[in-house]
Design a protein around this motif. Structure first.
Motif: not given
Length: 191
Positions: A57-64
């Motif tokens: 999640s930290r590396r892909h902040p655009q994803q919920t």
């Protein structure tokens, strides 16, 4: 050498080894993973799934991504995590030498069998076999998660898990709690 004393340095200052906690996924040395997983009777997997999804999640902040929900309902998200781990390994240019779908399926089936047998044992159905089957399911669950951990380590550039090899104070607390759980489990078999 450049004559401009105000120019920024041109030396490569990036470390070769990743610092602990900065990888794409949660890194754990295999021995530490096995020790924490089996000593806690599998409870470690809640923390493990949470950390894997939190890092993602930290590396892909655009994803919920809700790491807590994905940790609690891991059987529904194990395949998704395995797929992401495999993609990350391939993105690093490494050969993927594991079967992510089969590994996640082995985890899900073993987890469901373990939960069903634990529920049967809690209702005094099929004792002591239902209780033994529930405990025995820790082995395939742990082995499938260990395969996923190996992929997470490789995807994070730390194949041996050296960034998280040592046991910290919280790990020792969980090991003591796990030892008490194992003693309680064995006392049920002996009485």
């Amino acid at each position: 050498m450049e004559d401009n004393v105000y120019a920024p340095p041109t030396a490569n200052v990036v470390a070769d080894a990743p610092a602990a906690g900065t990888g794409r996924f949660y890194v754990v040395a295999p021995f530490k993973f096995c020790l924490l997983f089996f000593f806690t009777l599998g409870l470690y997997q809640l923390y493990w799934f949470y950390m894997q999804w939190a890092r993602y999640s930290r590396r892909h902040p655009q994803q919920t991504v809700w790491p807590v929900a994905r940790a609690i309902f891991a059987v529904f998200f194990a395949h998704s995590l395995a797929k992401r781990l495999d993609e990350a390994v391939r993105e690093r240019g490494e050969r993927s030498d594991w079967a992510p779908i089969a590994t996640a399926t082995a985890y899900v089936v073993s987890q469901i069998l373990g939960n069903v047998s634990d529920q049967l044992a809690a209702r005094n159905i099929g004792l002591p076999y239902s209780d033994l089957i529930g405990t025995a399911m820790l082995v395939p669950i742990g082995l499938s998660l260990l395969r996923m951990q190996a992929a997470a380590n490789r995807a994070s550039g730390d194949p041996q898990g050296d960034g998280n090899r040592r046991l910290g104070p919280a790990n020792y607390v969980w090991l003591v709690i796990g030892a008490v759980l194992w003693l309680l489990l064995f006392s049920n078999y002996l009485l």
